[in-house]
Enzyme design. Structure first.
Site, PDB file in Angstrom:
ATOM      1  N   ARG A  12     -41.006 -19.687  16.631  1.00 11.06           N
ATOM      2  CA  ARG A  12     -40.709 -18.878  17.819  1.00 11.06           C
ATOM      3  C   ARG A  12     -39.807 -17.720  17.444  1.00 11.06           C
ATOM      4  O   ARG A  12     -38.847 -17.897  16.695  1.00 11.06           O
ATOM      5  CB  ARG A  12     -40.018 -19.739  18.869  1.00 11.06           C
ATOM      6  CG  ARG A  12     -39.463 -18.936  20.020  1.00 11.06           C
ATOM      7  CD  ARG A  12     -38.837 -19.794  21.077  1.00 11.06           C
ATOM      8  NE  ARG A  12     -37.571 -20.372  20.704  1.00 11.06           N
ATOM      9  CZ  ARG A  12     -36.393 -19.735  20.761  1.00 11.06           C
ATOM     10  NH1 ARG A  12     -36.328 -18.474  21.117  1.00 11.06           N
ATOM     11  NH2 ARG A  12     -35.276 -20.376  20.440  1.00 11.06           N
ATOM     12  N   HIS A  19     -32.770 -26.173  15.776  1.00  8.34           N
ATOM     13  CA  HIS A  19     -32.417 -25.394  16.959  1.00  8.34           C
ATOM     14  C   HIS A  19     -33.411 -25.508  18.109  1.00  8.34           C
ATOM     15  O   HIS A  19     -33.026 -25.542  19.282  1.00  8.34           O
ATOM     16  CB  HIS A  19     -32.313 -23.932  16.530  1.00  8.34           C
ATOM     17  CG  HIS A  19     -31.985 -22.993  17.635  1.00  8.34           C
ATOM     18  ND1 HIS A  19     -30.779 -23.029  18.300  1.00  8.34           N
ATOM     19  CD2 HIS A  19     -32.685 -21.985  18.203  1.00  8.34           C
ATOM     20  CE1 HIS A  19     -30.759 -22.079  19.221  1.00  8.34           C
ATOM     21  NE2 HIS A  19     -31.914 -21.444  19.197  1.00  8.34           N
ATOM     22  N   GLY A  79     -36.366 -31.848  35.591  1.00 10.87           N
ATOM     23  CA  GLY A  79     -35.696 -30.787  34.834  1.00 10.87           C
ATOM     24  C   GLY A  79     -35.210 -29.678  35.743  1.00 10.87           C
ATOM     25  O   GLY A  79     -35.895 -29.280  36.690  1.00 10.87           O
ATOM     26  N   GLU A 117     -39.674 -25.519  27.190  1.00 18.45           N
ATOM     27  CA  GLU A 117     -39.658 -26.036  25.817  1.00 18.45           C
ATOM     28  C   GLU A 117     -40.399 -27.372  25.710  1.00 18.45           C
ATOM     29  O   GLU A 117     -40.808 -27.787  24.625  1.00 18.45           O
ATOM     30  CB  GLU A 117     -38.207 -26.166  25.328  1.00 18.45           C
ATOM     31  CG  GLU A 117     -38.113 -26.293  23.822  1.00 18.45           C
ATOM     32  CD  GLU A 117     -36.687 -26.290  23.285  1.00 18.45           C
ATOM     33  OE1 GLU A 117     -35.786 -25.718  23.933  1.00 18.45           O
ATOM     34  OE2 GLU A 117     -36.473 -26.857  22.194  1.00 18.45           O
ATOM     35  N   SER A 174     -25.247 -16.724  17.619  1.00 14.83           N
ATOM     36  CA  SER A 174     -26.482 -16.096  18.108  1.00 14.83           C
ATOM     37  C   SER A 174     -27.127 -15.150  17.094  1.00 14.83           C
ATOM     38  O   SER A 174     -26.461 -14.436  16.358  1.00 14.83           O
ATOM     39  CB  SER A 174     -26.159 -15.310  19.370  1.00 14.83           C
ATOM     40  OG  SER A 174     -27.210 -14.440  19.668  1.00 14.83           O
ATOM     41  N   ARG A 205     -36.787 -16.146  12.018  1.00 17.51           N
ATOM     42  CA  ARG A 205     -35.864 -17.244  11.687  1.00 17.51           C
ATOM     43  C   ARG A 205     -36.342 -18.119  10.539  1.00 17.51           C
ATOM     44  O   ARG A 205     -35.550 -18.548   9.709  1.00 17.51           O
ATOM     45  CB  ARG A 205     -35.680 -18.122  12.920  1.00 17.51           C
ATOM     46  CG  ARG A 205     -34.941 -17.399  13.989  1.00 17.51           C
ATOM     47  CD  ARG A 205     -34.866 -18.174  15.261  1.00 17.51           C
ATOM     48  NE  ARG A 205     -34.124 -17.365  16.210  1.00 17.51           N
ATOM     49  CZ  ARG A 205     -33.898 -17.705  17.461  1.00 17.51           C
ATOM     50  NH1 ARG A 205     -34.360 -18.835  17.924  1.00 17.51           N
ATOM     51  NH2 ARG A 205     -33.206 -16.918  18.249  1.00 17.51           N
ATOM     52  N   HIS A 262     -32.656 -22.645  12.731  1.00 19.07           N
ATOM     53  CA  HIS A 262     -32.035 -21.343  12.994  1.00 19.07           C
ATOM     54  C   HIS A 262     -31.111 -20.970  11.833  1.00 19.07           C
ATOM     55  O   HIS A 262     -30.280 -21.776  11.426  1.00 19.07           O
ATOM     56  CB  HIS A 262     -31.234 -21.438  14.304  1.00 19.07           C
ATOM     57  CG  HIS A 262     -30.941 -20.107  14.904  1.00 19.07           C
ATOM     58  ND1 HIS A 262     -30.209 -19.148  14.263  1.00 19.07           N
ATOM     59  CD2 HIS A 262     -31.295 -19.574  16.096  1.00 19.07           C
ATOM     60  CE1 HIS A 262     -30.122 -18.081  15.037  1.00 19.07           C
ATOM     61  NE2 HIS A 262     -30.775 -18.312  16.155  1.00 19.07           N
TER      62      HIS A 262
HETATM   63  C1  LIG Z   1     -27.254 -22.845  21.430  1.00 15.74           C
HETATM   64  C2  LIG Z   1     -28.581 -22.318  21.875  1.00 15.74           C
HETATM   65  C3  LIG Z   1     -28.735 -20.968  22.151  1.00 15.74           C
HETATM   66  C4  LIG Z   1     -29.964 -20.471  22.557  1.00 15.74           C
HETATM   67  N1  LIG Z   1     -30.085 -19.131  22.812  1.00 15.74           N
HETATM   68  C5  LIG Z   1     -31.283 -18.638  23.202  1.00 15.74           C
HETATM   69  C6  LIG Z   1     -31.434 -17.251  23.485  1.00 15.74           C
HETATM   70  O1  LIG Z   1     -30.493 -16.478  23.380  1.00 15.74           O
HETATM   71  N2  LIG Z   1     -32.646 -16.820  23.874  1.00 15.74           N
HETATM   72  C7  LIG Z   1     -33.725 -17.640  24.015  1.00 15.74           C
HETATM   73  O2  LIG Z   1     -34.797 -17.184  24.387  1.00 15.74           O
HETATM   74  N3  LIG Z   1     -33.596 -18.972  23.774  1.00 15.74           N
HETATM   75  C8  LIG Z   1     -32.411 -19.477  23.375  1.00 15.74           C
HETATM   76  N4  LIG Z   1     -32.281 -20.820  23.124  1.00 15.74           N
HETATM   77  C9  LIG Z   1     -33.400 -21.726  23.458  1.00 15.74           C
HETATM   78  C10 LIG Z   1     -33.424 -21.973  24.989  1.00 15.74           C
HETATM   79  O3  LIG Z   1     -32.104 -22.098  25.457  1.00 15.74           O
HETATM   80  C11 LIG Z   1     -34.197 -23.212  25.385  1.00 15.74           C
HETATM   81  O4  LIG Z   1     -35.430 -23.253  24.729  1.00 15.74           O
HETATM   82  C12 LIG Z   1     -34.460 -23.207  26.890  1.00 15.74           C
HETATM   83  O5  LIG Z   1     -33.269 -22.988  27.604  1.00 15.74           O
HETATM   84  C13 LIG Z   1     -35.118 -24.495  27.345  1.00 15.74           C
HETATM   85  O6  LIG Z   1     -35.209 -24.480  28.734  1.00 15.74           O
HETATM   86  P1  LIG Z   1     -35.938 -25.650  29.515  1.00 15.74           P
HETATM   87  O7  LIG Z   1     -35.784 -25.347  30.959  1.00 15.74           O
HETATM   88  O8  LIG Z   1     -37.300 -25.811  28.982  1.00 15.74           O
HETATM   89  O9  LIG Z   1     -35.132 -26.976  29.136  1.00 15.74           O
HETATM   90  P2  LIG Z   1     -33.575 -27.384  29.306  1.00 15.74           P
HETATM   91  O10 LIG Z   1     -32.714 -26.239  29.651  1.00 15.74           O
HETATM   92  O11 LIG Z   1     -33.252 -28.186  28.100  1.00 15.74           O
HETATM   93  O12 LIG Z   1     -33.573 -28.318  30.567  1.00 15.74           O
HETATM   94  C14 LIG Z   1     -34.051 -29.640  30.522  1.00 15.74           C
HETATM   95  C15 LIG Z   1     -33.851 -30.278  31.886  1.00 15.74           C
HETATM   96  O13 LIG Z   1     -34.581 -31.497  31.917  1.00 15.74           O
HETATM   97  C16 LIG Z   1     -33.750 -32.539  32.386  1.00 15.74           C
HETATM   98  N5  LIG Z   1     -34.227 -33.774  31.766  1.00 15.74           N
HETATM   99  C17 LIG Z   1     -34.600 -33.985  30.480  1.00 15.74           C
HETATM  100  N6  LIG Z   1     -35.029 -35.238  30.308  1.00 15.74           N
HETATM  101  C18 LIG Z   1     -34.926 -35.842  31.504  1.00 15.74           C
HETATM  102  C19 LIG Z   1     -35.216 -37.142  31.979  1.00 15.74           C
HETATM  103  N7  LIG Z   1     -35.723 -38.088  31.180  1.00 15.74           N
HETATM  104  N8  LIG Z   1     -34.957 -37.416  33.285  1.00 15.74           N
HETATM  105  C20 LIG Z   1     -34.435 -36.479  34.116  1.00 15.74           C
HETATM  106  N9  LIG Z   1     -34.168 -35.232  33.729  1.00 15.74           N
HETATM  107  C21 LIG Z   1     -34.405 -34.919  32.437  1.00 15.74           C
HETATM  108  C22 LIG Z   1     -32.340 -32.154  31.995  1.00 15.74           C
HETATM  109  O14 LIG Z   1     -31.428 -32.803  32.841  1.00 15.74           O
HETATM  110  C23 LIG Z   1     -32.408 -30.629  32.210  1.00 15.74           C
HETATM  111  O15 LIG Z   1     -32.170 -30.359  33.575  1.00 15.74           O
HETATM  112  C24 LIG Z   1     -31.066 -21.338  22.696  1.00 15.74           C
HETATM  113  C25 LIG Z   1     -30.920 -22.702  22.420  1.00 15.74           C
HETATM  114  C26 LIG Z   1     -29.694 -23.181  21.978  1.00 15.74           C
HETATM  115  C27 LIG Z   1     -29.588 -24.605  21.592  1.00 15.74           C
END
Ligand SMILES: Cc1cc2nc3c(=O)[nH]c(=O)nc-3n(C[C@H](O)[C@H](O)[C@H](O)COP(=O)(O)OP(=O)(O)OC[C@H]3O[C@@H](n4cnc5c(N)ncnc54)[C@H](O)[C@@H]3O)c2cc1C
Length: 660
Positions: free
Chosen positions: A460, A426, A65, A450, A309, A355, A291
């Site tokens: 959340r 969401h 990730g 996440e 948002s 939410r 959401h």
């Molecule tokens: C439209 C939208 C708006 C949002 N706005 C907000 C906000 O304003 N404020 C807030 O706090 N939260 C917000 N969120 C929630 C927040 O964006 C996410 O919870 C957060 O970014 C998740 O981050 P992460 O690093 O855990 O995962 P992600 O950003 O989902 O990254 C996952 C990573 O894992 C990799 N990966 C996954 N599976 C595999 C696999 N099998 N093999 C190799 N690589 C893999 C992917 O390539 C990626 O690099 C929003 C969500 C959405 C959908």
């Protein structure tokens, strides 16, 4: 919706949930420190064993990730001197789903002098999560939040500033202070660019090896410890094994099990699900966040939903006509014929209720016939008052890109007519179970962002996901993983090890099996039907009967998938159908576990609303005597094993949530 009949013999008695699971021993988080809550994190850091700088160079970590959780961890561990191998399935780490985050990131800085504090953010998180998170974790998250802002400002993240030059703040749901830092409607993008720059620096320095377009398809467990991963090179199809002394999964959430969600199209559960199948417990899978402010579904053709948002609820007012089925244009409905139902029902928090509450209120309004737009599945989010009060320029400055996005998608001008919004999937609060150190029950397997079951409980609060992802990656994991690695004893493992050979062979066999089906139905048509079942029976409202029906339908559809899916192409090439087929196969299994978890948890809490358990005025009614625990599931095929981790509340009194 499928019209497949549920075979009668698969429908159990209404209270016969035991046939879907068994119960194992209770679980305890043995790394959680005791003592005054304010001192627990410092205590844990002090007690953790350290790795000296020379030894760090000899230790290796795999991180799956590159979103905010993964990139921040890879950059920080690389900077610390560990050898890091980082994987993502996109063509660049910068395309991780985190880039989509719009509204902002919370931090208890109290810049507004409005009564905020670490303790208040802790309180809001525990209450917002409906008392289903751990106090120690939520407190640490609040504590670390202030460091995140300093770190990001030092990286050059362009947070919005107010006239005096200080960082600006706005409010998100479930709170009465302004503590959300933001960069217009692109906060995730700017934060990710900050983390990505730090990551690139380490790639340049040779401490991080980046592997883009590599999808993790299995975890390698040697002598009970996580020691590597099996990945598929998504361009050539080569199945590779990679090894390290510890593995970190930062692979994001599983909202796409519903097919339609606000998540990026690629988001999936495979990394954590495969680890679950290898023994990692999956906690609270039924806790999903819906959401309230998304653009309503407009037809059958859609494969994705768009978020507007939550920041918009700072200035937008939510309403529906007072008359059922009112088809007049919004501008023709006079003020006294509008129902600002959130302001009416929750005067203290108004449009900024959490939410789960805002989503259910919108559903109720639409179910009762007050909805607007096609099919009556929408409510208004109106900026007329804000434009009158602040002027159009100010509104444009704050939310311009969101307004433009809305106009592009709907063809309507939100400066002139209210936006139409409806709830959509969401975020997922469930995920792999981790202890206070973010380590799963498999030694050496850490889970961040996440992907873990999170510090957020059953719901959340807005702007707290980015906070958690960066808290985990920049501050928590870099301290706790050292304690594990300092223990040493990592014998060399390579591809000849039986555990590695077995994992690789299982991946190859599964790919061949998918390609061999050669049926008639597309992967997407299965995914869509799966999503419809989940939305209907395990969505905004759940009942025992509905969940049992969903389990039967999912099992039937899963069988059909393995008999009739059509996966075109070959493995030895770029093959997106094959990629999707593998992910959907995992979603089937996850969907079933989500329904079982939702069925067994016969209380309502946060985003998990069991229709049988509600207060007189329709709010979620918890059952603390029976359900004040984390539900951690051990893989067990059709009958998973439930381990309960009791939750204790020493600081915040458990009571019925009220936002009135
Ligand atoms: C439209 C939208 C708006 C949002 N706005 C907000 C906000 O304003 N404020 C807030 O706090 N939260 C917000 N969120 C929630 C927040 O964006 C996410 O919870 C957060 O970014 C998740 O981050 P992460 O690093 O855990 O995962 P992600 O950003 O989902 O990254 C996952 C990573 O894992 C990799 N990966 C996954 N599976 C595999 C696999 N099998 N093999 C190799 N690589 C893999 C992917 O390539 C990626 O690099 C929003 C969500 C959405 C959908």
């Amino acid at each position: 919706m499928t019209d497949t009949a549920v075979p009668e013999n698969t429908l159990p008695d209404s209270d016969g949930t035991e046939q879907f699971h068994s119960v194992g021993a209770d679980l305890r988080d043995t790394t959680a420190p005791s003592g005054p809550i304010q001192e627990r994190w410092d205590k844990r850091k002090f007690e953790a064993k350290l790795v000296n700088p020379t030894n760090k160079r000899r230790l290796s970590v795999i991180i799956v990730g590159t979103g905010l959780a993964g990139a921040s961890a890879a950059a920080t561990l690389g900077e610390a001197g560990y050898q890091v191998k980082n994987f993502c399935y996109q063509d660049s780490p910068r395309r991780a789903h985190s880039i989509a985050a719009q509204g902002g990131i919370n931090a208890a800085k109290n810049y507004r002098n409005d009564g905020d504090s670490t303790y208040r953010l802790f309180y809001d998180t525990v209450k917002g999560g409906d008392f289903r998170s751990r106090e120690s974790n939520s407190y640490r998250l609040a504590q670390v939040s202030a460091n995140i802002i300093d770190q990001c400002v030092a990286q050059g993240v362009p947070f919005a500033r107010e006239y005096s030059g200080l960082l600006d703040n706005r409010s998100f749901g479930g709170v009465q202070v302004s503590r959300t830092f933001y960069a217009r409607g692109q906060t995730g993008q700017q934060l990710l660019i900050g983390a990505y720059q730090a990551l690139e620096r380490q790639i340049g320095a040779g401490t991080v090896e980046m592997n883009t377009r590599h999808e993790m398809l299995d975890l390698i467990v040697v002598d009970g410890k996580a020691r590597g991963v099996v990945v598929r090179d998504m361009v050539t199809g080569a199945i590779e094994t990679h090894f390290a002394d510890a593995v970190v999964l930062a692979s994001g959430g599983y909202g796409n099990v519903y097919f339609l969600s606000t998540n990026a199209m690629g988001c999936n559960v495979t990394a954590t699900w495969r680890a679950h199948r290898k023994g990692a417990y999956f906690a609270n899978p039924c806790y999903t966040q819906i959401h309230p402010t998304c653009i309503p579904v407009s037809g059958d053709h859609q494969s994705k939903l768009t978020l507007m948002s939550e920041s918009l609820r700072n200035d937008g007012r939510i309403w529906v006509p007072k008359k059922k089925g009112d088809e007049r244009a919004a501008s023709d409905i006079p003020e006294d014929e509008r129902d600002y139902y959130l302001e009416r029902r929750y005067p203290a928090f108004g449009n900024l209720v959490p939410r789960d509450i805002a989503s259910r209120a919108a559903k109720t309004a639409c179910d009762e016939g007050f909805g607007v737009g096609p099919g009556g599945l929408g409510v208004y989010l109106d900026f007329a008052d804000a434009i009158k009060r602040l002027g159009r320029d100010t509104v444009e400055e704050k939310y311009g890109n969101l307004f433009d996005m809305y106009a592009r998608i709907t063809g309507e001008n939100p400066y002139e007519t209210p936006m139409r919004i409806y709830p959509a999937i969401h975020y997922t609060m469930g995920g792999l179970w981790v202890d206070y150190d973010l380590q799963s029950n498999i030694p050496g397997l850490f889970v961040t962002g996440e992907a873990n079951f999170s510090d957020q409980g059953a719901n959340r609060l807005g702007a707290s996901a980015l906070m958690q992802a960066l808290a985990d990656g920049y501050f928590v994991l870099p301290n706790t993983i050292g304690d594990y690695l300092a223990g040493g004893g990592f014998e060399k493992v390579d591809e000849s090890h039986p555990a590695a050979r077995e994992a690789k062979a299982a991946v190859e066999e599964r790919i061949n099996k998918l390609l061999a089906v050669n049926g008639e139905r597309t992967v997407d048509s299965f995914h869509k039907e799966l999503g419809q079942i989940m939305w209907e029976y395990c969505g905004m409202e759940r009942t025992a009967g509905g969940l049992m029906k969903a389990i039967a339908l999912l099992r039937e559809l899963k069988d059909e998938f393995w008999k009739d899916v059509k996966v075109t192409g070959v493995n030895e090439d770029l093959n997106q159908t094959l990629e999707r087929a593998g992910r959907v196969a995992d979603f089937f299994e996850l969907g079933e576990l989500m329904c079982i978890d939702a069925l067994v948890r016969s209380e309502s809490a946060g985003g998990h609303f069991r229709a049988e358990s509600q207060t007189e005025d329709g709010e979620a009614l918890r059952n603390d005597d029976e359900f004040a625990h984390v539900a951690a599931w051990e893989s067990g095929g059709d009958t998973p094993v439930l381990h309960k981790e009791p939750l204790e509340f020493e600081y915040i009194e458990m009571k019925q949530r009220s936002y009135k």
